[in-house]
Design an enzyme around this catalytic site. Structure first.
Site, short mmCIF file in Angstrom:
data_model
loop_
_atom_site.label_atom_id
_atom_site.label_comp_id
_atom_site.label_asym_id
_atom_site.label_seq_id
_atom_site.Cartn_x
_atom_site.Cartn_y
_atom_site.Cartn_z
N GLY A 25 0.82 -1.20 0.00
CA GLY A 25 0.00 0.00 0.00
C GLY A 25 0.86 1.25 0.00
O GLY A 25 0.54 2.25 0.65
N ASN A 38 1.17 -2.41 5.31
CA ASN A 38 0.41 -1.17 5.44
C ASN A 38 -0.90 -1.16 4.66
O ASN A 38 -1.84 -0.46 5.04
CB ASN A 38 1.29 0.01 4.99
N SER A 79 -5.01 -0.46 13.30
CA SER A 79 -5.82 0.74 13.51
C SER A 79 -6.25 0.76 14.97
O SER A 79 -6.45 -0.29 15.58
CB SER A 79 -7.05 0.72 12.60
N TYR A 112 -14.02 -4.17 9.65
CA TYR A 112 -12.67 -3.60 9.57
C TYR A 112 -12.00 -3.65 10.93
O TYR A 112 -10.84 -4.08 11.06
CB TYR A 112 -12.77 -2.16 9.07
N SER A 113 -12.73 -3.25 11.98
CA SER A 113 -12.19 -3.31 13.34
C SER A 113 -11.83 -4.74 13.72
O SER A 113 -10.80 -4.99 14.36
CB SER A 113 -13.20 -2.74 14.33
N LYS A 155 -8.63 -5.81 11.82
CA LYS A 155 -7.46 -5.16 12.40
C LYS A 155 -7.16 -5.72 13.79
O LYS A 155 -6.00 -5.82 14.20
CB LYS A 155 -7.66 -3.65 12.45
N ILE A 192 -5.59 10.04 10.72
CA ILE A 192 -4.41 10.51 10.00
C ILE A 192 -4.86 11.15 8.68
O ILE A 192 -5.83 10.70 8.06
CB ILE A 192 -3.43 9.36 9.72
#
Length: 248
Positions: A12, A89, A141, A154-155, A158, A187
């Site tokens: 990435g 990443n 994350s 997603y959580s 990760k 970010i």
């Protein structure tokens, strides 16, 4: 903190944290391989690094395709003669309610955010273990540590990366391979900057530093974990969130 002649793979790497990390590691002396599904973007980053008189290549890679990942890592080894550093990443998500999602979306989230780093780590470790040296940094994350509504899968993926980091670190320490995890908070990447201004303002108010972080601020932490200065650090998860999250 130097990485002279180390060979670093950044997945990435065409934008955001990946791009900043590629630039930072190159400045410290590493030979950099920028892996991304977006070849044009990856080549642009590699070209800028070469124009600054450092060594870099771009390799088009879909992190969710194991055969592509293994081929890319082999290409890097053939080009530079070593694989010393891996920065996992690459990541992707969208924001919507869990109950509105379908299995195809879940599979894509898991393939990119969990299986991708697993594929890349397995491919890189073939060389690291043989050479009895390596640094793997997984970019997860803070959603993995505190949760995030609208990004449930997603959580979860990760969170899997955080656990993967800890277990893999224990297993490969005998080969002098360090494995650590960095958990960015908000970010200034395309994923965050495209959010509505009202949402960004509310987010800034929640952050003790009252601002969104910059990719280079994450890259500095990644670079430390790749250096000999962090030779006795492994299996750790470090939040880079401006104090938004303070997790034990």
């Amino acid at each position: 903190m130097e990485l002279e002649d180390r060979v670093a793979i950044i997945t990435g790497g065409a934008q955001g944290i990946g791009e900043a990390t590629a630039n930072k590691l190159a400045e410290l002396g590493a030979k950099v391989a920028v892996l991304d599904i977006n070849l044009e973007g990856a080549e642009a980053v590699a070209s800028r690094i070469r124009n600054a008189h450092f060594d870099a290549i771009a390799v088009q890679t879909d992190i969710a395709r194991r055969e592509q990942v293994e081929s890319a890592v082999t290409e890097v080894f053939n080009r530079f003669g070593s694989v010393d550093i891996l920065i996992n990443n690459a990541g992707w998500t969208e924001s919507h309610p869990f109950i509105a999602e379908d299995e195809a979306y879940w599979n894509k989230i898991i393939d990119i955010n969990l299986k991708g780093p697993i594929f890349a780590s397995r491919a890189a470790l073939r060389y690291m273990c043989e050479n009895t040296f390596g640094k793997i940094v997984n970019v997860a994350s803070d959603a993995a540590r505190v949760g995030n509504a609208g990004e449930v899968l997603y959580s979860a993926a990760k969170g899997g990366i955080v656990s993967f980091t800890k277990s893999l670190a224990r297993e490969v320490a005998r080969y002098n391979v360090n494995v650590n995890c960095v958990c960015p908070g908000p970010i200034n990447t395309p994923l965050v900057s495209h959010q509505p201004e009202k949402m960004l303002m509310a987010l800034k108010k929640m952050i003790p530093f009252r601002r969104i972080g910059e990719p280079i601020e994450v890259a500095h932490v990644i670079a430390f974990l790749c250096s000999n200065d962090a030779s006795y650090v492994t299996g750790q998860t470090i939040s880079v969130s401006g104090g938004l999250t303070t997790v034990g």
